[in-house]
Design a protein around this motif. Structure first.
Motif, PDB file in Angstrom:
ATOM      1  N   ASN A 271      57.979  88.681  16.205  1.00 29.38           N
ATOM      2  CA  ASN A 271      58.770  88.526  17.439  1.00 29.38           C
ATOM      3  C   ASN A 271      58.483  87.221  18.189  1.00 29.38           C
ATOM      4  N   TYR A 272      57.373  86.552  17.872  1.00 28.39           N
ATOM      5  CA  TYR A 272      56.925  85.462  18.743  1.00 28.39           C
ATOM      6  C   TYR A 272      57.879  84.264  18.766  1.00 28.39           C
ATOM      7  N   GLN A 273      58.584  84.011  17.670  1.00 30.54           N
ATOM      8  CA  GLN A 273      59.476  82.848  17.655  1.00 30.54           C
ATOM      9  C   GLN A 273      60.667  83.034  18.598  1.00 30.54           C
ATOM     10  N   GLY A 274      61.261  84.240  18.565  1.00 29.05           N
ATOM     11  CA  GLY A 274      62.380  84.526  19.470  1.00 29.05           C
ATOM     12  C   GLY A 274      61.952  84.501  20.927  1.00 29.05           C
ATOM     13  N   GLU A 275      60.748  85.055  21.197  1.00 27.92           N
ATOM     14  CA  GLU A 275      60.227  85.072  22.560  1.00 27.92           C
ATOM     15  C   GLU A 275      59.967  83.650  23.061  1.00 27.92           C
ATOM     16  N   THR A 276      59.462  82.793  22.166  1.00 30.08           N
ATOM     17  CA  THR A 276      59.196  81.393  22.531  1.00 30.08           C
ATOM     18  C   THR A 276      60.489  80.687  22.945  1.00 30.08           C
ATOM     19  N   GLU A 277      61.532  80.889  22.171  1.00 23.27           N
ATOM     20  CA  GLU A 277      62.813  80.244  22.484  1.00 23.27           C
ATOM     21  C   GLU A 277      63.360  80.747  23.816  1.00 23.27           C
ATOM     22  N   ARG A 278      63.183  82.043  24.087  1.00 19.08           N
ATOM     23  CA  ARG A 278      63.695  82.622  25.341  1.00 19.08           C
ATOM     24  C   ARG A 278      62.992  81.999  26.551  1.00 19.08           C
ATOM     25  N   VAL A 279      61.666  81.844  26.470  1.00 19.86           N
ATOM     26  CA  VAL A 279      60.912  81.271  27.586  1.00 19.86           C
ATOM     27  C   VAL A 279      61.236  79.793  27.764  1.00 19.86           C
ATOM     28  N   LEU A 280      61.348  79.054  26.655  1.00 18.72           N
ATOM     29  CA  LEU A 280      61.675  77.620  26.749  1.00 18.72           C
ATOM     30  C   LEU A 280      63.044  77.419  27.403  1.00 18.72           C
ATOM     31  N   GLN A 281      64.008  78.263  27.027  1.00 16.81           N
ATOM     32  CA  GLN A 281      65.340  78.146  27.640  1.00 16.81           C
ATOM     33  C   GLN A 281      65.294  78.502  29.117  1.00 16.81           C
ATOM     34  N   GLY A 282      64.462  79.490  29.470  1.00 17.10           N
ATOM     35  CA  GLY A 282      64.308  79.836  30.880  1.00 17.10           C
ATOM     36  C   GLY A 282      63.762  78.679  31.702  1.00 17.10           C
ATOM     37  N   LEU A 283      62.937  77.844  31.070  1.00 19.10           N
ATOM     38  CA  LEU A 283      62.335  76.703  31.770  1.00 19.10           C
ATOM     39  C   LEU A 283      63.165  75.425  31.629  1.00 19.10           C
ATOM     40  N   GLY A 284      64.405  75.559  31.140  1.00 20.68           N
ATOM     41  CA  GLY A 284      65.328  74.427  31.193  1.00 20.68           C
ATOM     42  C   GLY A 284      65.573  73.704  29.887  1.00 20.68           C
ATOM     43  N   PHE A 285      64.892  74.071  28.804  1.00 18.47           N
ATOM     44  CA  PHE A 285      65.136  73.414  27.516  1.00 18.47           C
ATOM     45  C   PHE A 285      66.392  73.996  26.859  1.00 18.47           C
ATOM     46  N   VAL A 286      67.076  73.163  26.095  1.00 18.24           N
ATOM     47  CA  VAL A 286      68.215  73.635  25.303  1.00 18.24           C
ATOM     48  C   VAL A 286      67.799  73.586  23.834  1.00 18.24           C
ATOM     49  N   ARG A 287      68.556  74.260  22.983  1.00 17.08           N
ATOM     50  CA  ARG A 287      68.169  74.381  21.569  1.00 17.08           C
ATOM     51  C   ARG A 287      68.024  73.026  20.885  1.00 17.08           C
ATOM     52  N   GLU A 288      68.817  72.056  21.333  1.00 18.04           N
ATOM     53  CA  GLU A 288      68.741  70.717  20.724  1.00 18.04           C
ATOM     54  C   GLU A 288      67.384  70.058  20.974  1.00 18.04           C
ATOM     55  N   ASP A 289      66.668  70.532  22.017  1.00 20.60           N
ATOM     56  CA  ASP A 289      65.362  69.947  22.346  1.00 20.60           C
ATOM     57  C   ASP A 289      64.236  70.473  21.463  1.00 20.60           C
ATOM     58  N   PHE A 290      64.453  71.642  20.833  1.00 20.34           N
ATOM     59  CA  PHE A 290      63.341  72.343  20.194  1.00 20.34           C
ATOM     60  C   PHE A 290      62.654  71.521  19.096  1.00 20.34           C
ATOM     61  N   ASP A 291      63.437  70.739  18.347  1.00 15.12           N
ATOM     62  CA  ASP A 291      62.873  69.986  17.217  1.00 15.12           C
ATOM     63  C   ASP A 291      62.548  68.537  17.567  1.00 15.12           C
ATOM     64  N   LYS A 292      62.655  68.197  18.848  1.00 18.51           N
ATOM     65  CA  LYS A 292      62.282  66.841  19.277  1.00 18.51           C
ATOM     66  C   LYS A 292      60.778  66.772  19.503  1.00 18.51           C
ATOM     67  N   LEU A 293      60.191  65.592  19.283  1.00 19.85           N
ATOM     68  CA  LEU A 293      58.760  65.410  19.494  1.00 19.85           C
ATOM     69  C   LEU A 293      58.431  65.449  20.981  1.00 19.85           C
ATOM     70  N   THR A 294      57.311  66.053  21.313  1.00 20.83           N
ATOM     71  CA  THR A 294      56.901  66.109  22.727  1.00 20.83           C
ATOM     72  C   THR A 294      56.661  64.710  23.288  1.00 20.83           C
ATOM     73  N   ASP A 295      56.333  63.737  22.401  1.00 16.46           N
ATOM     74  CA  ASP A 295      56.087  62.351  22.842  1.00 16.46           C
ATOM     75  C   ASP A 295      57.307  61.764  23.557  1.00 16.46           C
ATOM     76  N   THR A 296      58.501  62.275  23.213  1.00 15.62           N
ATOM     77  CA  THR A 296      59.730  61.688  23.753  1.00 15.62           C
ATOM     78  C   THR A 296      60.094  62.244  25.127  1.00 15.62           C
ATOM     79  N   PHE A 297      59.302  63.222  25.622  1.00 11.28           N
ATOM     80  CA  PHE A 297      59.601  63.843  26.916  1.00 11.28           C
ATOM     81  C   PHE A 297      58.700  63.277  28.005  1.00 11.28           C
ATOM     82  N   SER A 298      59.203  63.294  29.231  1.00 15.21           N
ATOM     83  CA  SER A 298      58.429  62.830  30.380  1.00 15.21           C
ATOM     84  C   SER A 298      57.291  63.808  30.678  1.00 15.21           C
ATOM     85  N   GLY A 299      56.378  63.372  31.561  1.00 12.94           N
ATOM     86  CA  GLY A 299      55.255  64.218  31.953  1.00 12.94           C
ATOM     87  C   GLY A 299      55.708  65.539  32.536  1.00 12.94           C
TER      88      GLY A 299
END
Length: 638
Positions: free
Chosen positions: A138-166
């Motif tokens: 279940n953890y993968q689906g739960e992870t996506e749900r929380v990330l979307q709640g915090l403003g991420f969209v699915r297109e962001d999931f496979d981007k490197l964290t280096d490319t995001f602001s602090g």
């Protein structure tokens, strides 16, 4: 859960807090408040065992899991958003690797009848069973749900964290903490890098959290909406009441007023008794009465009044030279980052002496336009500054540009010129850095103290136009009010990016709303803007904008909008219903997993146990699939 007893810690011989005690119980959602530098972040570090106190004890359950969101975080480079988020599941990931290794061995070997091969089969069964208990499916689906709640969209999931602001990296760190099922959550300024929509989602999450939450925040609305208890650190003591922040302030004032009245009444009685003593002392016949009164007076327990820390900043923003009537003029300004268009065809005229607010959701271009104005980033179209314009700029992450390895005093001296060098100590004093405090290294300062230093440093350069991007991040509530008054008195031109309605109220006379790559002007203050949008606060605009689309003049479009609204409402209701069922099932499965871990033989002895257990898991999997389908449909309509 946690029992804090006689805790003390000092820096440079002075106590930050001394012999304080309190207890944290399940269900407590505590707002930990106080002035910048009062010791809030230090308290969180002590509770998380990152820092040892000078004396005192913290008693807690041995198996207690504590999650700590710090202001400063480090990321391992090269991971995607999902990969970094999955780091929340250390045990699950470890078992995943072990299962992969066993499967690889089984695929290579052919000695099917050997004891070692059978042992691998047994190990695989044990690991798979443990993987299920820990929620591995279940953890993968739960992870996506929380990330979307915090403003991420699915297109962001496979981007490197280096490319995001602090700020976005901080959201990933917050997501990891929320996914870990910690018993205690320690959150240091969790809303600083969140837009209002994500703040609303986080509020909902925390209100349903069953463990202990301790939050350091200067967002009054967030504290009022989430917390049920307030602990204030002030002058080395704590004040602890089972009330959210605003109600706590009222209650504490009432208690202090009562203390003052009681102290005043007691002082009168003591004064009258002392007069009687003096009077009776002079007469031999009443000397024994005087001695009796003296003994009585010695036994009186003096009423103390809670001290208030009233030390505040003393800020003023002097204007350098008088600029021309028009200070900023933008014509058809645009900005793209690759294929993503942030601003399009922006026309803007800012006149001398105006005070302007930039408002709107995150990612709509407010900070981008601010950076274009100060010539920090390239753009299309034309933007020119007026005659004699000198810009002072305070970035959203201004304090991050400070060198942590040098002292407060050296930070100012290095930035000063011949004219301002002699004023450095006075300026630091005005920003509450006094005496030996100026010799502290910047790296030991709290977030609020760093922001104060960054503001102080900015004043070393002359300006007549002030551009400020979220200047209240990390500032305590008193410092916010002082900054607001200073900006009100500023005779120059002000452009302010903020989502803090309390701060904006009465401060600006023009509001520009950023939405869909455009800006819209409202000739009035923030209250006028909200009145025009027919909402009570900036949060309501976020909700409103998410749920409805702008109606067009034609009946056909109006009908389509109405249908969309109906569909949105229906989808939201279905989604809410499914989320409720998911939460219920997850709790039930977790309870069964705990029973299996404690009483395995007794639990599986129940009739049809495995059939019922698997049925719950199948239902959960089906609900998660339905949730994803509904969420995708909702994202398309929103």
């Amino acid at each position: 859960m946690l029992n804090i007893h006689n805790l003390s810690i000092s820096f440079g011989g002075e106590y930050l807090f001394e012999e304080i005690a309190f207890r944290l119980n399940a269900g407590d959602r505590v707002g930990l408040v106080g002035k910048n530098g009062a010791g809030k972040s230090t308290m969180l570090k002590i509770l998380s065992k990152e820092q040892e106190p000078d004396s005192g004890q913290i008693a807690m359950d041995k198996e207690l899991k504590i999650g700590f969101l710090k202001q400063d975080i480090d990321f391992v480079l090269g991971r995607t958003v999902l990969e970094e988020s999955y780091e929340a599941f250390i045990e699950i990931k470890k078992i995943e690797r072990e299962i992969d290794e066993i499967n690889a061995q089984l695929a290579e070997r052919t000695d099917y009848e050997s004891d070692s091969y059978n042992q691998l089969i047994t190990d695989l069964s044990d690991h798979t069973h443990q993987y299920e208990i820990l929620g591995g499916y279940n953890y993968q689906g739960e992870t996506e749900r929380v990330l979307q709640g915090l403003g991420f969209v699915r297109e962001d999931f496979d981007k490197l964290t280096d490319t995001f602001s602090g700020g976005w990296r901080m959201r990933i760190e917050l997501a990891k903490l929320l996914l870990q099922n910690n018993d205690v959550l320690l959150l240091d300024e969790p809303t600083n890098h969140l837009d209002i929509e994500s703040i609303i989602w986080l509020e909902s999450f925390l209100k349903n959290y069953t463990g202990v939450v301790v939050i350091v925040s200067h967002d009054k609305m967030f504290l009022d909406n989430v917390t049920n208890r307030t602990i204030e650190i002030s002058l080395g003591r704590i004040y602890d009441y089972n009330k959210p922040y605003s109600k706590y302030l009222v209650l504490r004032k009432e208690i202090r007023d009562q203390q003052l009245a009681a102290q005043k009444n007691q002082s009168k009685q003591i004064e009258q008794t002392e007069k009687l003593i003096e009077k009776f002392r002079a007469k031999a016949t009443k000397a024994s009465m005087a001695q009796s009164l003296i003994k009585k007076l010695d036994k009186v327990e003096r009423i103390e009044v809670d001290e208030d820390d009233n030390a505040v900043m003393n800020i003023s923003f002097p204007i350098s030279v008088q600029p021309g009537k028009v200070v900023i003029e933008a014509e058809k300004v645009g900005k793209n980052y690759g294929e993503k268009e942030i601003l399009s065809n922006i026309n803007l005229l800012v006149e001398r002496g105006s005070k302007t607010a930039f408002v709107g959701q995150n990612g709509q271009g407010k900070s981008t336009l601010a950076k274009i104005i100060i010539d920090e980033i390239s753009h299309t179209g034309n933007l020119k500054l007026g005659h004699n314009v000198q810009i002072g700029y305070f970035a959203q992450n201004q304090s991050e540009y400070l060198d942590g390895e040098i002292t407060i005093h050296d930070t100012m001296i290095n930035a000063a010129n011949e004219k301002t060098r002699s004023k450095v100590r006075d300026m630091l004093g005005a920003f509450l850095f006094r005496g030996d405090e100026v010799d502290k290294k910047v790296k030991v300062l709290s977030g609020g103290e760093r922001n104060r230093l960054a503001l102080c440093k900015m004043l070393l350069e002359p300006f007549n136009v002030l551009v400020m991007d979220e200047p209240t991040n990390h500032l305590d509530i008193k410092s916010k009010n002082i900054l607001k008054e200073a900006l009100k008195s500023f005779e120059g031109t002000l452009i302010l990016v903020s989502h803090d309605r309390d701060f904006l109220q009465g401060l600006t006379n023009t509001v520009y709303e950023f939405k869909n790559r455009k800006i819209k002007e409202y000739l009035g203050d923030i209250d006028y803007y909200l009145e025009q949008r027919r909402v009570d606060n900036l949060r309501d605009i976020e909700k409103k904008d998410k749920q409805i689309k702008s109606a067009s003049d034609t009946k056909e479009t109006a009908k389509q909008t109405y249908e969309n609204q109906k569909k949105l409402k229906s989808l939201n209701n279905k989604l809410s219903n499914i989320e409720s069922k998911i939460n219920k099932l997850e709790r039930e499965i977790k309870e069964i997993d705990v029973e299996l871990a404690i009483n395995y033989d007794q639990t599986i002895a129940e009739p049809d146990f495995f059939d019922k257990y698997q049925a719950k898991k199948d239902e959960l999997g089906s609900l998660m699939e339905n949730w994803e389908i509904l969420q995708e449909e909702l994202d398309t309509l929103s």
